[in-house]
Design a protein around this motif. Structure first.
Motif, short mmCIF file in Angstrom:
data_model
loop_
_atom_site.label_atom_id
_atom_site.label_comp_id
_atom_site.label_asym_id
_atom_site.label_seq_id
_atom_site.Cartn_x
_atom_site.Cartn_y
_atom_site.Cartn_z
N ASP A 1 -4.77 -7.43 -7.60
CA ASP A 1 -4.13 -6.46 -9.38
C ASP A 1 -4.74 -5.85 -9.23
O ASP A 1 -4.76 -5.04 -10.73
CB ASP A 1 -4.37 -8.07 -10.03
CG ASP A 1 -3.49 -9.31 -9.65
OD1 ASP A 1 -2.29 -9.38 -9.39
OD2 ASP A 1 -4.16 -10.56 -9.99
N PHE A 2 -5.86 -5.24 -8.85
CA PHE A 2 -6.83 -4.06 -9.05
C PHE A 2 -6.64 -2.99 -8.08
O PHE A 2 -7.13 -1.31 -8.51
CB PHE A 2 -7.90 -4.70 -8.88
CG PHE A 2 -8.84 -5.77 -10.04
CD1 PHE A 2 -9.22 -6.03 -10.83
CD2 PHE A 2 -8.67 -7.09 -9.39
CE1 PHE A 2 -9.19 -6.79 -11.88
CE2 PHE A 2 -9.29 -8.08 -9.93
CZ PHE A 2 -8.75 -8.12 -11.19
N LEU A 3 -5.27 -2.82 -7.25
CA LEU A 3 -5.46 -1.85 -6.29
C LEU A 3 -5.11 -0.15 -7.46
O LEU A 3 -5.21 0.52 -7.07
CB LEU A 3 -4.10 -2.35 -5.40
CG LEU A 3 -3.41 -1.18 -4.01
CD1 LEU A 3 -4.47 -0.72 -3.73
CD2 LEU A 3 -2.41 -1.68 -3.41
N TYR B 1 -0.59 6.61 -4.85
CA TYR B 1 -0.94 5.16 -4.44
C TYR B 1 1.12 4.43 -4.65
O TYR B 1 1.08 3.80 -3.93
CB TYR B 1 -1.10 4.16 -6.31
CG TYR B 1 -0.60 3.08 -6.50
CD1 TYR B 1 -1.42 2.19 -6.02
CD2 TYR B 1 0.16 3.02 -8.07
CE1 TYR B 1 -0.85 0.81 -6.50
CE2 TYR B 1 0.86 2.03 -8.42
CZ TYR B 1 0.25 0.19 -7.20
OH TYR B 1 0.68 -0.67 -7.71
N LYS B 2 1.51 5.73 -4.81
CA LYS B 2 3.03 5.56 -5.11
C LYS B 2 3.77 5.45 -3.32
O LYS B 2 3.97 4.84 -3.14
CB LYS B 2 4.23 5.73 -6.24
CG LYS B 2 3.98 5.51 -7.06
CD LYS B 2 4.61 6.04 -7.78
CE LYS B 2 4.58 5.96 -9.79
NZ LYS B 2 5.49 6.53 -10.99
N SER B 3 3.48 6.22 -2.49
CA SER B 3 3.32 6.31 -1.23
C SER B 3 2.96 5.21 -0.77
O SER B 3 3.60 4.49 0.55
CB SER B 3 2.95 7.53 -1.17
OG SER B 3 3.77 8.63 -1.56
N ASP C 1 5.31 4.22 2.61
CA ASP C 1 5.44 6.15 3.25
C ASP C 1 4.51 6.84 3.46
O ASP C 1 3.50 6.44 3.21
CB ASP C 1 6.27 6.75 2.23
CG ASP C 1 7.16 6.52 0.73
OD1 ASP C 1 8.20 5.69 2.02
OD2 ASP C 1 6.98 7.58 -0.36
N ASP C 2 4.08 7.87 4.09
CA ASP C 2 2.78 8.72 4.93
C ASP C 2 2.68 9.40 3.64
O ASP C 2 2.69 10.09 2.82
CB ASP C 2 3.60 9.81 5.64
CG ASP C 2 2.38 9.91 6.33
OD1 ASP C 2 1.59 10.14 6.89
OD2 ASP C 2 2.54 11.67 6.86
N VAL C 3 0.68 9.11 3.51
CA VAL C 3 0.48 9.47 2.76
C VAL C 3 -0.23 10.62 2.95
O VAL C 3 -1.71 11.15 2.12
CB VAL C 3 -0.48 7.90 2.45
CG1 VAL C 3 -0.15 6.62 1.95
CG2 VAL C 3 -1.56 7.69 2.95
#
Lengths: 452, 452
Positions: B109-111, B56-58, B63-65
């Motif tokens: 909001d739900f991501l 999620y943070k990437s 960033d590349d996931v």
């Protein structure tokens, strides 16, 4: 400088008054003597105050009052004779008693108080005269002249703060001042009495006013017992108590001195001693702000009945912000004073004195809690007693609660609730009233007679 | 009909999943299986949920996931391989994991919840497939199809009451249903997760919804210990608890199941059992509405730290109508939740969790109490712990408190406060945190190992 107060039984007869005289004479610091009305000389006797109530009723009923007046005047006359007072003091007293029947009845809120106060007032005159005849330079002072100025609440007067400045001036008197207890005067000059324990209140006020070193309250017991003598056989009398401890004991049934009588002395930081007129060499019980030295963890065990508990439970109660406050609000709206509020996670109890509840109020509470606060269960439990073990030094002694709970458990007394707060002046147990006496006995045994 | 929930450690590897299979197979009543995301296989391993947070943070950082996606897909691939599943299940899972990186980032909001929920969701698919390959007629059901409809509060979803009617229809399914835990869907169809202990909550909701006879919560322990194993050496596990007892234990530090997870089952009157996947023959700990029969007075001893106490005293406090209510009002105004309120005659303490206080709030309280309520003394005491001895049958056993206070006193533990309410489900002691462990040990010894 000491203020010394004598109760009715200490002033009932010439024999008693001779003891009083010796007590006052034996210590030059005893400069202010506050007196009650003459009490009973024997079990069949009538207190002067009760005779005055009868006189008041006859007068307001329009009945003949001569017999009532005569009884009261004779009561003082007997003392004058026994004490061999030769002055015209009895004429003064008789005049004062008779003049009560000239006071206006209509629109007189202070009539009853004026009748009642006559018992103390005339006794003070008599005692001052007796002191004078026996080598004490004594002087009777009416509360008006002493500066005991009170609110206009008949039967429930409160001292006005301005009194204290006036009272302080009495310090400069060279005479021993004899002041009647139980009443003060309003700013309009009306006689107005204090609530119950009235003369004790007067003594306390005078002690605070004159900034006494000690307030000596002479009674007919050797001091305050560590437990009720009707429950525990020959309980010992307590040597030393703090005002806080006295408050806790008084709360749960110790009735030696009423709160109202403690407050002025407490606020004035005046130590108080309860002594016995019939045994003046006994040190009595000293009440002060702090313990003077090493002291036992528990000073006394008090018990009082007529408590009820409103017990409620609600799943997840403790997550509800404001729940407890709402419960207290409804009690406040119903004008119910509460005592304690022990809580678990999902349950809450409110302990109240029975006198605060009525069947209608109980219904209101149950319905409000169920409908408005949605509690799962609620019940009102009656016939509860509070037992308190009291002692300010408890906090320095680990194991007081263990000793108490073990004693109760060994005697098969079930604890409905326990509360020990941060002050650790006391631990409170709620039990069923039917087990109250047994509980007090067990605790007294545990703390004061461990070897028996 | 039973609802059975497995935690992450029970689902971490093929070895564990074989145990799960046998557990489900061994009892035909086990018809609803609620699953967590795969947990750690060893101490160095990463939980799938933590890998999803990284993913999620990437993604949100731009960033590349690919590496994140691959790690997660491989994690499931390993299990597919080990379990010798031949279907195209891993393609479904890979697709689902990859598609997360196509969800809108802006105004979503739900991501975060959608990423997190993928751990449970894909695990449920895999487990349903594994069950099918091994002779169980199983079917994966998405919470949306199951009827787990929740409020739109990301990370803190609450079940909507209408869910229960829909869930009840699942009773009629002939298949074993595998339902991912931890999340539901909003009325708009968004993925929304529960708070901590989320899969436990799902299991509890499903159990209540389908009106299960039992909710089995499988963990990696034999049940709930009677005291914290970090404090007491080899504590025994509790056979039977009531919901009330569980609440009290959970309140003071027992963290096996969070409140949120207990509520639906409690409300639905569904008994719950905590069992061990690695030791399924052990009876575990059963939690129900009432004890089934004779029971010990004390079931467990809990302790929690980080409490503070606001202690105040005021001479004649208990005569002031509304005093306690005003104190609670100021706390409510400051949005401070309080826990307990032990009181003496002239003193009152309010026990709160430390997290409710801030230096500014403390100042506000002190200043309000001093200035507005005129208390004589007030202090805030920190570093306090609450110890609770819990047991609904305590009320039938005289002497529980005596045993407890004696044990504490023998071990030189000073009681700051005690409270035992009318429900008698527990007795609460407040002590200094530095004595907490010693207190728990003493009490465990007193109630469970009296002979040692």
């Amino acid at each position: 400088m000491k203020v010394i107060k004598f109760g009715g039984s200490s002033l009932a007869s010439a024999t008693q008054l001779k003891k009083v005289l010796n007590i006052v004479k034996s210590d030059q610091e005893r400069r202010f003597v506050v007196v009650s009305a003459p009490g009973k000389r024997n079990a069949e006797d009538t207190k002067v105050t009760d005779a005055l109530i009868k006189y008041y009723k006859s007068y307001t009923n329009g009945d003949d009052v001569t017999a009532d007046q005569d009884w009261i005047i004779n009561r003082y006359q007997d003392m004058v004779d026994e004490l061999q007072l030769t002055s015209n003091i009895i004429d003064d007293i008789a005049e004062a008693i008779k003049s009560l029947a000239q006071l206006p009845i209509k629109d007189n809120d202070f009539l009853y108080d004026s009748f009642l106060a006559a018992g103390e007032d005339n006794n003070a005159k008599l005692i001052a005269e007796y002191f004078r005849k026996n080598g004490i330079s004594a002087r009777y002072v009416h509360p008006k002249d002493a500066g005991i100025i009170v609110s206009s609440e008949p039967g429930n007067a409160r001292i006005l703060p301005s009194s204290y400045d006036k009272l302080e001036k009495l310090r400069h008197s060279d005479d021993v001042l004899v002041i009647p207890g139980f009443f003060g005067v309003t700013t309009e000059g009306q006689i107005c009495t204090f609530s119950r324990g009235g003369s004790d209140i007067s003594g306390s006020i005078v002690a605070a006013g004159v900034k006494a070193d000690l307030y000596e309250n002479f009674t007919d017991v050797n001091g305050i017992f560590a437990a009720h003598p009707g429950v525990v056989e020959n309980p010992h009398s307590i040597e030393e108590l703090t005002y806080k401890e006295m408050r806790e004991l008084a709360y749960a049934g110790f009735s030696v001195l009423h709160d109202e009588a403690l407050i002025p002395a407490y606020r004035g930081k005046i130590p108080l001693v309860i002594k016995n007129t019939n045994n003046p060499d006994h040190p009595g019980t000293r009440i002060s702000l702090e313990h003077s030295g090493a002291s036992v963890p528990v000073v006394g065990i008090a018990a009082d009945d007529n408590f009820a508990s409103i017990n409620m439970s609600k799943y997840l109660m403790n997550r509800e912000v404001g729940f407890g406050r709402k419960v207290l609000q409804i009690l406040e709206d119903l004008n119910i004073r509460w005592e304690h509020m022990p809580s678990g996670i999902d349950d809450l109890s409110i302990i109240v004195r029975e006198r605060e509840l009525t069947p209608i109020k109980e219904q209101e509470i149950l319905s409000y809690l169920t409908r408005e606060l949605g509690v799962d269960e609620v019940e009102i439990e009656h016939n509860l007693s509070i037992i308190m073990i009291v002692g300010e030094n408890m906090k320095d002694h680990i194991g007081v609660t263990a000793t108490a709970t073990k004693a109760l458990s060994d005697n098969h007394i079930n604890l409905e609730m326990i509360s020990q707060g941060s002050s650790e002046v006391s631990v409170m147990f709620v039990i069923k009233t039917e087990q109250e006496k047994e509980a007090v006995k067990s605790l007294y045994q545990a703390f004061f007679s461990p070897d028996k």
